[in-house]
Design a protein around this motif. Structure first.
Motif, PDB file in Angstrom:
ATOM      1  N   GLY A 135       9.254  -2.269   4.707  1.00  0.00           N
ATOM      2  CA  GLY A 135       8.078  -1.410   4.639  1.00  0.00           C
ATOM      3  C   GLY A 135       6.860  -2.197   4.166  1.00  0.00           C
ATOM      4  O   GLY A 135       6.989  -3.133   3.373  1.00  0.00           O
ATOM      5  N   LEU A 136       5.684  -1.803   4.647  1.00  0.00           N
ATOM      6  CA  LEU A 136       4.426  -2.476   4.281  1.00  0.00           C
ATOM      7  C   LEU A 136       3.431  -1.407   3.871  1.00  0.00           C
ATOM      8  O   LEU A 136       3.267  -0.408   4.585  1.00  0.00           O
ATOM      9  CB  LEU A 136       3.904  -3.229   5.509  1.00  0.00           C
ATOM     10  CG  LEU A 136       2.518  -3.861   5.428  1.00  0.00           C
ATOM     11  CD1 LEU A 136       2.562  -5.106   4.544  1.00  0.00           C
ATOM     12  CD2 LEU A 136       2.048  -4.274   6.825  1.00  0.00           C
ATOM     13  N   MET A 137       2.782  -1.588   2.717  1.00  0.00           N
ATOM     14  CA  MET A 137       1.755  -0.631   2.282  1.00  0.00           C
ATOM     15  C   MET A 137       0.525  -1.379   1.820  1.00  0.00           C
ATOM     16  O   MET A 137       0.633  -2.356   1.084  1.00  0.00           O
ATOM     17  CB  MET A 137       2.277   0.193   1.104  1.00  0.00           C
ATOM     18  CG  MET A 137       2.795   1.540   1.511  1.00  0.00           C
ATOM     19  SD  MET A 137       3.670   2.307   0.158  1.00  0.00           S
ATOM     20  CE  MET A 137       2.419   2.430  -1.063  1.00  0.00           C
ATOM     21  N   GLY A 138      -0.648  -0.908   2.237  1.00  0.00           N
ATOM     22  CA  GLY A 138      -1.841  -1.578   1.753  1.00  0.00           C
ATOM     23  C   GLY A 138      -3.024  -1.349   2.670  1.00  0.00           C
ATOM     24  O   GLY A 138      -3.002  -0.436   3.486  1.00  0.00           O
ATOM     25  N   PRO A 139      -4.048  -2.204   2.570  1.00  0.00           N
ATOM     26  CA  PRO A 139      -4.086  -3.330   1.651  1.00  0.00           C
ATOM     27  C   PRO A 139      -4.381  -2.878   0.229  1.00  0.00           C
ATOM     28  O   PRO A 139      -4.925  -1.804   0.019  1.00  0.00           O
ATOM     29  CB  PRO A 139      -5.244  -4.176   2.188  1.00  0.00           C
ATOM     30  CG  PRO A 139      -6.163  -3.199   2.829  1.00  0.00           C
ATOM     31  CD  PRO A 139      -5.291  -2.094   3.353  1.00  0.00           C
ATOM     32  N   VAL A 140      -4.009  -3.714  -0.755  1.00  0.00           N
ATOM     33  CA  VAL A 140      -4.333  -3.433  -2.154  1.00  0.00           C
ATOM     34  C   VAL A 140      -5.078  -4.637  -2.739  1.00  0.00           C
ATOM     35  O   VAL A 140      -5.052  -5.725  -2.186  1.00  0.00           O
ATOM     36  CB  VAL A 140      -3.077  -3.142  -3.003  1.00  0.00           C
ATOM     37  CG1 VAL A 140      -2.402  -1.871  -2.549  1.00  0.00           C
ATOM     38  CG2 VAL A 140      -2.079  -4.297  -2.965  1.00  0.00           C
ATOM     39  N   GLY A 141      -5.733  -4.403  -3.864  1.00  0.00           N
ATOM     40  CA  GLY A 141      -6.446  -5.473  -4.560  1.00  0.00           C
ATOM     41  C   GLY A 141      -7.935  -5.367  -4.372  1.00  0.00           C
ATOM     42  O   GLY A 141      -8.414  -4.821  -3.390  1.00  0.00           O
ATOM     43  N   ARG A 142      -8.650  -5.873  -5.381  1.00  0.00           N
ATOM     44  CA  ARG A 142     -10.107  -5.850  -5.330  1.00  0.00           C
ATOM     45  C   ARG A 142     -10.598  -6.936  -4.397  1.00  0.00           C
ATOM     46  O   ARG A 142     -10.046  -8.036  -4.387  1.00  0.00           O
ATOM     47  CB  ARG A 142     -10.680  -6.132  -6.714  1.00  0.00           C
ATOM     48  CG  ARG A 142     -10.248  -5.127  -7.718  1.00  0.00           C
ATOM     49  CD  ARG A 142     -11.143  -5.178  -8.939  1.00  0.00           C
ATOM     50  NE  ARG A 142     -10.763  -4.080  -9.787  1.00  0.00           N
ATOM     51  CZ  ARG A 142      -9.915  -4.198 -10.809  1.00  0.00           C
ATOM     52  NH1 ARG A 142      -9.400  -5.357 -11.098  1.00  0.00           N
ATOM     53  NH2 ARG A 142      -9.594  -3.153 -11.521  1.00  0.00           N
ATOM     54  N   PRO A 143     -11.657  -6.653  -3.647  1.00  0.00           N
ATOM     55  CA  PRO A 143     -12.221  -7.714  -2.805  1.00  0.00           C
ATOM     56  C   PRO A 143     -12.773  -8.850  -3.671  1.00  0.00           C
ATOM     57  O   PRO A 143     -13.357  -8.592  -4.721  1.00  0.00           O
ATOM     58  CB  PRO A 143     -13.374  -7.016  -2.074  1.00  0.00           C
ATOM     59  CG  PRO A 143     -13.221  -5.561  -2.329  1.00  0.00           C
ATOM     60  CD  PRO A 143     -12.397  -5.392  -3.561  1.00  0.00           C
ATOM     61  N   VAL A 144     -12.542 -10.081  -3.234  1.00  0.00           N
ATOM     62  CA  VAL A 144     -13.133 -11.231  -3.934  1.00  0.00           C
ATOM     63  C   VAL A 144     -14.454 -11.546  -3.228  1.00  0.00           C
ATOM     64  O   VAL A 144     -14.468 -11.686  -2.010  1.00  0.00           O
ATOM     65  CB  VAL A 144     -12.188 -12.456  -3.855  1.00  0.00           C
ATOM     66  CG1 VAL A 144     -12.834 -13.677  -4.492  1.00  0.00           C
ATOM     67  CG2 VAL A 144     -10.866 -12.138  -4.523  1.00  0.00           C
ATOM     68  N   PRO A 145     -15.570 -11.654  -3.979  1.00  0.00           N
ATOM     69  CA  PRO A 145     -16.833 -11.961  -3.307  1.00  0.00           C
ATOM     70  C   PRO A 145     -16.776 -13.337  -2.639  1.00  0.00           C
ATOM     71  O   PRO A 145     -16.286 -14.287  -3.239  1.00  0.00           O
ATOM     72  CB  PRO A 145     -17.869 -11.937  -4.435  1.00  0.00           C
ATOM     73  CG  PRO A 145     -17.110 -11.948  -5.707  1.00  0.00           C
ATOM     74  CD  PRO A 145     -15.707 -11.507  -5.432  1.00  0.00           C
ATOM     75  N   LEU A 146     -17.246 -13.401  -1.392  1.00  0.00           N
ATOM     76  CA  LEU A 146     -17.163 -14.662  -0.643  1.00  0.00           C
ATOM     77  C   LEU A 146     -18.545 -15.288  -0.487  1.00  0.00           C
ATOM     78  O   LEU A 146     -18.738 -16.181   0.330  1.00  0.00           O
ATOM     79  CB  LEU A 146     -16.534 -14.399   0.739  1.00  0.00           C
ATOM     80  CG  LEU A 146     -15.116 -13.826   0.721  1.00  0.00           C
ATOM     81  CD1 LEU A 146     -14.643 -13.456   2.123  1.00  0.00           C
ATOM     82  CD2 LEU A 146     -14.123 -14.798   0.077  1.00  0.00           C
ATOM     83  N   ASP A 147     -19.508 -14.813  -1.292  1.00  0.00           N
ATOM     84  CA  ASP A 147     -20.897 -15.255  -1.104  1.00  0.00           C
ATOM     85  C   ASP A 147     -21.399 -16.139  -2.239  1.00  0.00           C
ATOM     86  O   ASP A 147     -22.588 -16.362  -2.363  1.00  0.00           O
ATOM     87  CB  ASP A 147     -21.804 -14.025  -0.980  1.00  0.00           C
ATOM     88  CG  ASP A 147     -21.749 -13.162  -2.238  1.00  0.00           C
ATOM     89  OD1 ASP A 147     -20.861 -13.398  -3.086  1.00  0.00           O
ATOM     90  OD2 ASP A 147     -22.596 -12.260  -2.379  1.00  0.00           O
TER      91      ASP A 147
END
Ligand code: FAD
Length: 360
Positions: free
Chosen positions: A219-231
């Motif tokens: 099973g797969l659930m998500g996505p989870v986690g805070r976005p990491v700023p890429l700028d």
């Protein structure tokens, strides 16, 4: 497309004591917020949420142009309330669009398509499934994998409860969740790659990765986690082998002009991997060479001793065992006084603890 919307009314007598925490949590999911009188509005790239406070009642309105977005807004709001309004323990029941729906939008059943040994202790699984577009949305690069276990060899998959959160089957049919990182994904071809550390000790995830074969289901659930700023112009990155898939994915995503330092702790030289680094970030490897995982202080030491440039917009990211993560979190937050918009420190596992799944 007409906008989808749903509402819930909550009894939250102590809302004033944790509203700031709810706001601060939701802001880390790429949101902007505005307050006016007794109203708090959040705008996400995928939808919006509005809180209207009236005495001990809070009326929440969630909206989005599409079903995935609405489910995401409901999930973020309901999770923030579950986390911070524990004392008020409100019943959350959504009315409006998608109310009564039980299919969990963030769940997919996946089939093992192929298995490759990247190094002696890192095994890559290509997992195939349908409709994976949401795993490229929302900025989160992690997932929860739902495993069969010795106790529950053929689990039932979860559904969606009336609160918009996950409803699990009873213990005797429940799959075992563990957090992993999507190393690569191809939405049009319908697969994701997940790199598993094969570690010693009794376990669910590592044991599965040791024994699974093409055709097996997970099973797969998500996505989870805070976005990491890429700028940002400069990054300080640190990870042990469990954070290596995330660190490598970040480096492969950042623009070429990005500068910084990355340190990766691995068991020994044989665990080194090629990272397609087109940035100006320098990568250093720390070999434990016989020191037990989660006990070598050198990785955290690098995070503490590296000088941050004063003249560039910077970000610190760290993922490893709990002791190292605590050391780095305390240093960045308390000694350097850096905020959530400048750092993300996550515990990826804890020595002696099974199923540790927190994010920091
Ligand atoms: C957001 C996030 C992303 C993650 N991404 C990845 C990923 O892409 N790949 C990956 O391999 N892991 C990843 N992890 C770490 C992984 O979730 C943990 O290692 C988890 O404990 C593995 O579950 P398990 O069933 O194998 O072991 P568990 O049943 O949880 O633990 C059994 C025993 O093994 C120990 N243990 C757990 N992990 C390790 C380890 N790495 N080395 C040595 N001992 C260990 C535990 O302390 C415990 O004593 C991630 C964790 C988080 C929070």
């Amino acid at each position: 497309m007409p906008e989808l919307a749903c509402q819930t009314e909550l009894k939250l007598p102590r809302i004033e004591s944790y509203l700031d925490q709810i706001e601060s949590r939701l802001l880390t999911f790429d949101a902007t917020a505005s307050r006016g009188g007794s109203r708090l509005d959040f705008s996400f790239p995928f939808g919006a949420a509005r809180f209207d406070m009236e005495g001990d009642r809070v009326f929440v309105d969630a909206r989005s142009p599409d079903r995935e977005g609405l489910a995401r807004v409901k999930d973020l709001v309901a999770t923030a309330i579950r986390v911070y309004a524990k004392e008020d323990a409100p019943d959350i029941a959504w009315r409006g669009d998608l109310a009564g729906e039980t299919q969990l939008p963030q769940f997919r059943a996946m089939r093992v398509a192929s298995i490759v040994d990247m190094t002696p202790r890192m095994r890559r699984f290509r997992l195939a499934g349908e409709d994976l577009g949401r795993f490229a949305r929302f900025g989160g690069m992690h997932v929860r994998l739902l495993f069969p276990s010795r106790e529950v060899p053929a689990p039932e998959w979860p559904t969606m409860g009336p609160d918009g959160l996950v409803a699990w089957p009873p213990a005797e049919r429940k799959p075992t969740p563990r957090a992993y990182t999507v190393r690569h994904l191809d939405v049009s071809a319908g697969w994701i790659d997940v790199d598993f550390v094969i570690h010693p000790g009794d376990s669910v995830g590592s044991r599965w990765a040791d024994m699974a074969a093409p055709g097996d289901m997970i099973g797969l659930m998500g996505p989870v986690g805070r976005p990491v700023p890429l700028d940002r112009q400069w990054y300080l990155l640190g990870a042990d082998e469990t954070g290596l898939p995330a660190l490598a994915r970040m480096i492969e995503t950042l623009p070429p002009e990005t500068e910084g330092e990355a340190w990766i702790e691995i068991a020994d030289r044989a665990e080194r991997q090629t990272i397609a680094n087109r940035t100006a970030i320098r990568i250093g490897w720390i070999h434990r060479n016989g020191i037990g995982p989660g006990t070598d202080p050198r990785l955290a030491g690098k995070m503490l001793s590296t000088r941050w440039p004063g003249d560039r917009r910077s970000f610190g990211w760290f993922a490893a065992e709990a002791t190292a993560a605590d050391t780095v979190r305390r240093h960045w937050r308390e000694v350097k006084g850096l905020g959530r918009d400048e750092t993300l420190t996550a515990t990826y596992w804890r020595r002696g603890t099974t199923g540790f799944m927190a994010g920091g």
